[in-house]
Enzyme design. Sequence first.
Site, PDB file in Angstrom:
ATOM      1  N   GLY A   8       0.828  -1.202   0.000  1.00 10.59           N
ATOM      2  CA  GLY A   8       0.000   0.000   0.000  1.00 10.59           C
ATOM      3  C   GLY A   8       0.863   1.253   0.000  1.00 10.59           C
ATOM      4  O   GLY A   8       2.093   1.184  -0.024  1.00 10.59           O
ATOM      5  N   ALA A  32      11.446   5.018 -14.201  1.00 10.02           N
ATOM      6  CA  ALA A  32      10.387   5.791 -13.544  1.00 10.02           C
ATOM      7  C   ALA A  32       9.217   5.957 -14.499  1.00 10.02           C
ATOM      8  O   ALA A  32       9.400   6.328 -15.656  1.00 10.02           O
ATOM      9  CB  ALA A  32      10.927   7.159 -13.134  1.00 10.02           C
ATOM     10  N   HIS A  48      12.750  12.064  -4.781  1.00 10.91           N
ATOM     11  CA  HIS A  48      13.173  10.696  -5.100  1.00 10.91           C
ATOM     12  C   HIS A  48      14.492  10.692  -5.865  1.00 10.91           C
ATOM     13  O   HIS A  48      15.350   9.847  -5.623  1.00 10.91           O
ATOM     14  CB  HIS A  48      12.096   9.968  -5.907  1.00 10.91           C
ATOM     15  CG  HIS A  48      10.985   9.435  -5.070  1.00 10.91           C
ATOM     16  ND1 HIS A  48      11.047   8.222  -4.467  1.00 10.91           N
ATOM     17  CD2 HIS A  48       9.786   9.969  -4.737  1.00 10.91           C
ATOM     18  CE1 HIS A  48       9.923   8.015  -3.787  1.00 10.91           C
ATOM     19  NE2 HIS A  48       9.152   9.060  -3.932  1.00 10.91           N
TER      20      HIS A  48
END
Length: 173
Positions: A8, A32, A48
């Site tokens: 999740g 990505a 990120h």
Amino acid sequence: MAELILGGARSGKSRYAEQRATESGLDVVYIATCLPRDEEMRERVERHRHQRPADWALVEEPLALARALAEQARADRCLLVDCLTLWLSNLLLTDDPQAWVRERSALLDVLTTLPGRILLVSNETGLGVVPMGELTRRFVDEAGWLHQALAATCERVVFCVAGLPQVLKGEKL
């Protein structure tokens, strides 16, 4: 070897995948799938980027994932795809009604032919209530069917909860 990593939101799945990629000892290519559609998502993507090791290559591919995997896969590489549910969203939102069916088939067809290590990260969306909107219901259905097909194909399937990886299929950690 292909590994499907599910969990999740904020379950630790991406962190676990990045750890697996690092531990592989192979050159890492991060694929990505995000299309940053708003400022908050752009900031997330930038965060990120800064968190990943500097020596990892980056390929941004929001739609043609199978092609990107085929182009990047080598025996001495680990490909980390983050994430499949963003990729699904991108395809469902295109103007091409066949894009999802075509790209899903291409992924499933190419996956078993790829050399090296493949880590596929995806959000498990089927643990909540049935969504109200048509597009959201389709998204949840398609994600679930994709996960089932990938789980049948991948050598290892891991489910992350609260930062704890649980092996569902394949060699234990």
